[in-house]
Design a protein around this motif. Structure first.
Motif, PDB file in Angstrom:
ATOM      1  N   ASN A   2       0.106  -3.347   6.561  1.00 24.76           N
ATOM      2  CA  ASN A   2      -0.884  -3.868   5.620  1.00 24.76           C
ATOM      3  C   ASN A   2      -1.669  -5.048   6.191  1.00 24.76           C
ATOM      4  N   VAL A   3      -2.072  -4.929   7.430  1.00 24.57           N
ATOM      5  CA  VAL A   3      -2.862  -5.971   8.079  1.00 24.57           C
ATOM      6  C   VAL A   3      -4.193  -5.380   8.526  1.00 24.57           C
ATOM      7  N   ILE A   4      -5.280  -6.059   8.182  1.00 23.49           N
ATOM      8  CA  ILE A   4      -6.610  -5.657   8.626  1.00 23.49           C
ATOM      9  C   ILE A   4      -6.965  -6.452   9.871  1.00 23.49           C
ATOM     10  N   ALA A   5      -7.383  -5.746  10.914  1.00 22.78           N
ATOM     11  CA  ALA A   5      -7.792  -6.412  12.151  1.00 22.78           C
ATOM     12  C   ALA A   5      -9.310  -6.406  12.228  1.00 22.78           C
ATOM     13  N   ARG A   6      -9.882  -7.568  12.436  1.00 24.09           N
ATOM     14  CA  ARG A   6     -11.327  -7.648  12.622  1.00 24.09           C
ATOM     15  C   ARG A   6     -11.717  -7.276  14.049  1.00 24.09           C
ATOM     16  N   SER A   7     -10.767  -7.302  14.966  1.00 27.80           N
ATOM     17  CA  SER A   7     -11.054  -6.921  16.346  1.00 27.80           C
ATOM     18  C   SER A   7      -9.773  -6.476  17.020  1.00 27.80           C
ATOM     19  N   GLY A   8      -9.916  -5.496  17.944  1.00 30.81           N
ATOM     20  CA  GLY A   8      -8.772  -5.066  18.722  1.00 30.81           C
ATOM     21  C   GLY A   8      -8.281  -6.160  19.649  1.00 30.81           C
ATOM     22  N   ARG A   9      -9.190  -7.055  20.039  1.00 30.58           N
ATOM     23  CA  ARG A   9      -8.813  -8.154  20.916  1.00 30.58           C
ATOM     24  C   ARG A   9      -7.697  -8.988  20.284  1.00 30.58           C
ATOM     25  N   ALA A  10      -7.767  -9.185  18.965  1.00 27.62           N
ATOM     26  CA  ALA A  10      -6.754  -9.999  18.289  1.00 27.62           C
ATOM     27  C   ALA A  10      -5.387  -9.328  18.344  1.00 27.62           C
ATOM     28  N   GLU A  56      -1.511  -5.868  -7.776  1.00 23.25           N
ATOM     29  CA  GLU A  56      -2.116  -5.521  -6.492  1.00 23.25           C
ATOM     30  C   GLU A  56      -1.394  -4.354  -5.820  1.00 23.25           C
ATOM     31  N   SER A  57      -0.615  -3.591  -6.597  1.00 21.98           N
ATOM     32  CA  SER A  57       0.199  -2.528  -6.002  1.00 21.98           C
ATOM     33  C   SER A  57      -0.654  -1.457  -5.333  1.00 21.98           C
ATOM     34  N   ALA A  58      -1.871  -1.245  -5.812  1.00 27.73           N
ATOM     35  CA  ALA A  58      -2.723  -0.228  -5.196  1.00 27.73           C
ATOM     36  C   ALA A  58      -3.077  -0.580  -3.761  1.00 27.73           C
ATOM     37  N   ILE A  59      -3.061  -1.877  -3.440  1.00 27.34           N
ATOM     38  CA  ILE A  59      -3.411  -2.329  -2.099  1.00 27.34           C
ATOM     39  C   ILE A  59      -2.171  -2.658  -1.288  1.00 27.34           C
ATOM     40  N   THR A  60      -1.246  -3.390  -1.895  1.00 28.77           N
ATOM     41  CA  THR A  60      -0.102  -3.901  -1.133  1.00 28.77           C
ATOM     42  C   THR A  60       1.155  -3.066  -1.285  1.00 28.77           C
ATOM     43  N   GLY A  61       1.225  -2.255  -2.333  1.00 21.21           N
ATOM     44  CA  GLY A  61       2.443  -1.494  -2.572  1.00 21.21           C
ATOM     45  C   GLY A  61       3.510  -2.280  -3.312  1.00 21.21           C
ATOM     46  N   GLU A  62       3.268  -3.563  -3.580  1.00 17.59           N
ATOM     47  CA  GLU A  62       4.243  -4.394  -4.280  1.00 17.59           C
ATOM     48  C   GLU A  62       4.060  -4.229  -5.781  1.00 17.59           C
ATOM     49  N   SER A  63       5.157  -3.976  -6.483  1.00 19.02           N
ATOM     50  CA  SER A  63       5.063  -3.687  -7.913  1.00 19.02           C
ATOM     51  C   SER A  63       4.920  -4.937  -8.771  1.00 19.02           C
ATOM     52  N   ALA A  64       5.394  -6.081  -8.304  1.00 17.74           N
ATOM     53  CA  ALA A  64       5.366  -7.296  -9.112  1.00 17.74           C
ATOM     54  C   ALA A  64       3.955  -7.902  -9.124  1.00 17.74           C
ATOM     55  N   PRO A  65       3.397  -8.180 -10.314  1.00 20.98           N
ATOM     56  CA  PRO A  65       2.081  -8.827 -10.379  1.00 20.98           C
ATOM     57  C   PRO A  65       2.128 -10.224  -9.761  1.00 20.98           C
ATOM     58  N   VAL A  66       0.973 -10.680  -9.311  1.00 20.27           N
ATOM     59  CA  VAL A  66       0.869 -12.007  -8.703  1.00 20.27           C
ATOM     60  C   VAL A  66      -0.104 -12.845  -9.514  1.00 20.27           C
ATOM     61  N   ALA A 104     -12.581 -16.862   8.490  1.00 21.44           N
ATOM     62  CA  ALA A 104     -12.332 -17.553   9.760  1.00 21.44           C
ATOM     63  C   ALA A 104     -11.324 -16.805  10.620  1.00 21.44           C
ATOM     64  N   ALA A 105     -10.403 -16.068  10.007  1.00 23.25           N
ATOM     65  CA  ALA A 105      -9.327 -15.404  10.746  1.00 23.25           C
ATOM     66  C   ALA A 105      -9.815 -14.095  11.352  1.00 23.25           C
ATOM     67  N   ASN A 106      -9.083 -13.602  12.355  1.00 24.86           N
ATOM     68  CA  ASN A 106      -9.401 -12.283  12.910  1.00 24.86           C
ATOM     69  C   ASN A 106      -8.407 -11.214  12.466  1.00 24.86           C
ATOM     70  N   LEU A 107      -7.395 -11.613  11.703  1.00 24.66           N
ATOM     71  CA  LEU A 107      -6.469 -10.677  11.066  1.00 24.66           C
ATOM     72  C   LEU A 107      -6.262 -11.132   9.632  1.00 24.66           C
ATOM     73  N   VAL A 108      -6.179 -10.191   8.708  1.00 24.12           N
ATOM     74  CA  VAL A 108      -5.955 -10.523   7.301  1.00 24.12           C
ATOM     75  C   VAL A 108      -4.774  -9.712   6.791  1.00 24.12           C
ATOM     76  N   ASP A 109      -3.784 -10.410   6.237  1.00 22.32           N
ATOM     77  CA  ASP A 109      -2.574  -9.767   5.719  1.00 22.32           C
ATOM     78  C   ASP A 109      -2.747  -9.503   4.229  1.00 22.32           C
ATOM     79  N   MET A 114       0.844  -1.182   0.000  1.00 28.58           N
ATOM     80  CA  MET A 114       0.000   0.000   0.000  1.00 28.58           C
ATOM     81  C   MET A 114       0.877   1.228   0.000  1.00 28.58           C
ATOM     82  N   SER A 115       0.545   2.205  -0.803  1.00 28.15           N
ATOM     83  CA  SER A 115       1.313   3.428  -0.846  1.00 28.15           C
ATOM     84  C   SER A 115       1.172   4.149   0.483  1.00 28.15           C
ATOM     85  N   ARG A 116       2.297   4.538   1.075  1.00 26.53           N
ATOM     86  CA  ARG A 116       2.282   5.183   2.378  1.00 26.53           C
ATOM     87  C   ARG A 116       2.178   6.691   2.208  1.00 26.53           C
TER      88      ARG A 116
END
Length: 679
Positions: free
Chosen positions: A283-291, A152-162, A542-547, A1-3
């Protein structure tokens, strides 16, 4: 992700101006009520303002100064929260750039190639869309047909396509990313407003940040301390009357504010928001602060071998036929069993065996050899094909193929299996019509820096367990090379779940990462479950954090962020409480030393008068919040150490500092205000 370029002067100035404006908006009682300590301070400031101009005409100047600094204290606390939220809004603005309205080619079904163009915001969960080369993916989804390179550079900031393809654990795609090759059909998995980018925007703006259990517990503690000091201050008028000392309402109110834990009360929200912001910076989304908090407390990490400990590009490097089987027969069987296998391992087997294929191959006889393909299953751990002429070919883990063939391992098969395993490779058995032909050796490479990271985790008191579907010998070789504490070989979804439940029953907090549907039960069970954004929707839900970077080693960084968040809160809480204790012993002697000369021994600072003591303490109370804002936003530096070492460091730096700072600060302010004639 662009900072966002937060360090740029113009950006910083704009953020400060916005935070100052928000500080005034946050004076709304409905917003202040979320922070009981600062709400109390605001109420006291309001009471001081009213009584200060109505009850004592001779002390209006002092009373108004006290009331002014009480309001400044509230504003500074609001400013700390607003500046933390402002950093999040800067990230949110960058994320919104990928959310522009796009047109989507919606399909009626997979069998119907005709499409209808609709706005991306009109798509719903379950809709099928075709995304062609050069087009933006209109929403979060799963590739159900085709394979393509995605930028996915707009989201992850990585220039190489996946690569994203159907039928694999790399099938998930994110809205706003761009297809750079080929064409894919995507099933939308999120309704408008519920995409990962939407959730990330809400997270970084603080709109959906709920208080964590530790924050709630600390808030209760702060309320308790406030009540204790309220009782202390409530008893002072009786002592003052007895000692013939007049304490006005503004003086008592100011004394109460300086004694209650306003420092940590003013910074608590900013610490939490800044901690979440540091997580978003990874670049991690937290579904809850508890996690996030749980990540700071985990003492056991379950880490998948492939792609985390190793580079993950296992390739077929050697064919080891059993006696009576030629290299060509084994190569042909392995190739046919892998023709429909979309995994990198399957593709590498096709590449290796194609090089050894000849026109006289007995297995290649037949016009359409493959009648049915058997996909790999995490429960069976085998895959293969059934041919039109009735031949049945299977490949997979040696133990699984033996079970499928209803056989026991021969001495020769055991020897070949151990040979590959001891070399750190993964042996795959190949069977034709329930007869094992030999072994295909797959090799992977351990990442060069991973051992040092595991050593660092060990110093933090965290036990690492490698999870792999490999046989025990291979697992042991990789585990020894990587330096993990333990390993689980031939792991099935049930094995992972059982291991996590057993560890939790023993009192451990467990974290794990995964990307496949077979990881979903374990991700849901773990205290901290980190799913790869490139993985299956089942794993992400299923996860509470997504990278978003889909980097399995990110789990280690998440643990560090969690620990830093806990340590920062603990350090500033220690400083705040020590601060309050010091202020109590600094101010109270100054109030009563005239009546009780014995208190002179405790009157260390020799403040000019009770009025200047109170005003100096109020000013110090406000300024210390501002001084600590950078530390709250940056976080206290964390270095791996045991709990006793961290406690000793906390007490020696922040506890001792909290005791000393008020004596120095209040004395300097007292000298200044008396020199300026403010009292």
């Amino acid at each position: 992700m662009s900072r966002p370029q937060e360090s740029a002067p113009s950006s910083t100035a704009s953020m400060v101006r916005s935070a100052l404006a928000d500080s005034l908006v946050k004076l709304d009682p409905r917003q202040l009520a979320r922070n009981p300590v600062m709400f109390t301070t605001a109420v006291i400031a309001a009471v001081s303002t009213i009584t200060g101009v109505t009850t004592d005409a001779g002390a209006i100047g002092l009373n108004l100064q006290i009331a002014l600094w009480l309001w400044i204290t509230v504003l500074f606390a609001n400013f700390a929260e607003a500046i933390a939220e402002g950093r999040g809004r800067a990230r949110a603005d960058a994320l919104r750039a990928v959310q522009g309205e796009t047109r989507a080619h919606r399909l009626a079904s997979l069998d119907d190639p005709t499409s209808h163009d609709v706005p991306s915001r009109g798509l719903r969960c379950g809709d099928l869309v075709r995304v062609d080369r050069g087009e933006l993916i209109p929403g979060d989804g799963e590739v159900v047909q085709g394979i393509a390179s995605v930028d996915e550079s707009a989201i992850t900031g990585e220039s190489a396509p996946v690569i994203r393809e159907s039928g694999s654990d790399r099938s998930a795609v994110t809205g706003g990313t761009r297809v750079v090759s080929d064409s894919i059909i995507v099933r939308i998995t999120a309704d408008p407003g519920d995409s990962f980018v939407d959730r990330m925007i809400a997270l970084v703006e603080g709109a959906q940040r709920q208080k964590t259990p530790n924050e709630i517990a600390l808030t209760v503690l702060l309320i308790g301390l406030s009540l204790i000091f309220l009782l202390v201050v409530a008893t002072l008028p009786a002592w003052a009357a007895y000692a013939d000392i007049r304490l006005s309402v503004p003086l008592l109110a100011a004394l109460l504010v300086t004694l209650i834990p306003t420092t940590i009360g003013g910074l608590l929200s900013a610490i939490g928001i800044a901690g979440m912001d540091r997580l978003v910076a990874h670049n991690v989304i937290a579904r809850s602060g508890r996690a996030v908090e749980a990540a700071g407390d985990v003492d056991m990490l379950l880490i998948d071998k492939t792609g985390t400990i190793t580079f993950g590009n296992r390739r077929a490097t050697e064919l080891l036929p059993l006696s009576g089987v030629s290299q060509q027969q084994l190569a042909d069987a392995a190739r046919l069993a892998s023709l429909t296998d979309p995994t990198p391992e399957g593709k590498s087997i096709v590449e290796l065996t194609t090089q050894r294929k000849t026109s006289s191959s007995s297995l290649e006889q037949g016009r359409e050899p493959v009648a049915q393909s058997i996909d790999f299953s995490a429960s069976t751990r085998i895959s293969g094909v059934d041919l039109h002429d009735g031949r049945r070919i299977r490949k997979g883990a040696v133990s699984a193929v033996l079970h499928d063939c209803d056989q026991t391992a021969s001495e020769e098969l055991t020897r070949l299996t151990e040979k590959v395993s001891r070399a750190g490779g993964t042996p795959l058995a190949v069977a034709l019509n329930h007869r094992i032909l030999g072994i295909v050796a797959l090799t992977d490479v351990v990442k060069p820096n991973i051992k040092a990271r595991f050593d660092e985790l060990r110093r933090m008191g965290i036990r690492t367990v490698m999870i792999t579907g490999d046989n025990p010998l291979t697992a042991a070789a990789i585990a020894a090379e990587a330096g993990v504490d333990d390993y689980l070989a031939e792991a099935s979804p049930e094995n992972k779940l059982e291991l996590i439940r057993k560890a939790q029953a023993e009192g451990h907090l467990v974290a794990m990462c995964g990307d496949g549907s077979n990881d979903a039960p374990a991700l849901a069970q773990a205290d901290v479950g980190v799913a790869m954004n490139s993985g299956t929707p089942a794993a992400r839900e299923a996860a509470n954090l997504v990278d978003l970077d889909s980097d399995p080693t990110k789990l280690i960084d998440i643990v560090m962020v969690g620990k830093q968040m806990l340590i920062s809160r603990g350090a500033l809480t220690t400083f705040s409480i020590a601060n309050d204790v010091a202020k109590y012993f600094a101010i109270v002697p100054a109030l009563f030393v005239g009546t009780y000369p014995a208190l002179q021994a405790l009157n260390i600072m020799q403040l000019e008068s009770p009025g200047s003591a109170i005003l100096s303490a109020v000013i110090f109370n406000a300024l210390i919040i501002v001084a600590l804002i950078p530390l709250a936003l940056r976080g206290v530096a964390y270095t791996p150490a045991g709990a006793s070492q961290l406690l000793a460091r906390n007490l020696s730096i922040y506890g001792l500092g909290g005791l000393i700072a008020p004596f120095i600060g209040i004395k300097l302010i007292d000298l200044t205000i008396n020199a300026l004639g403010l009292i």
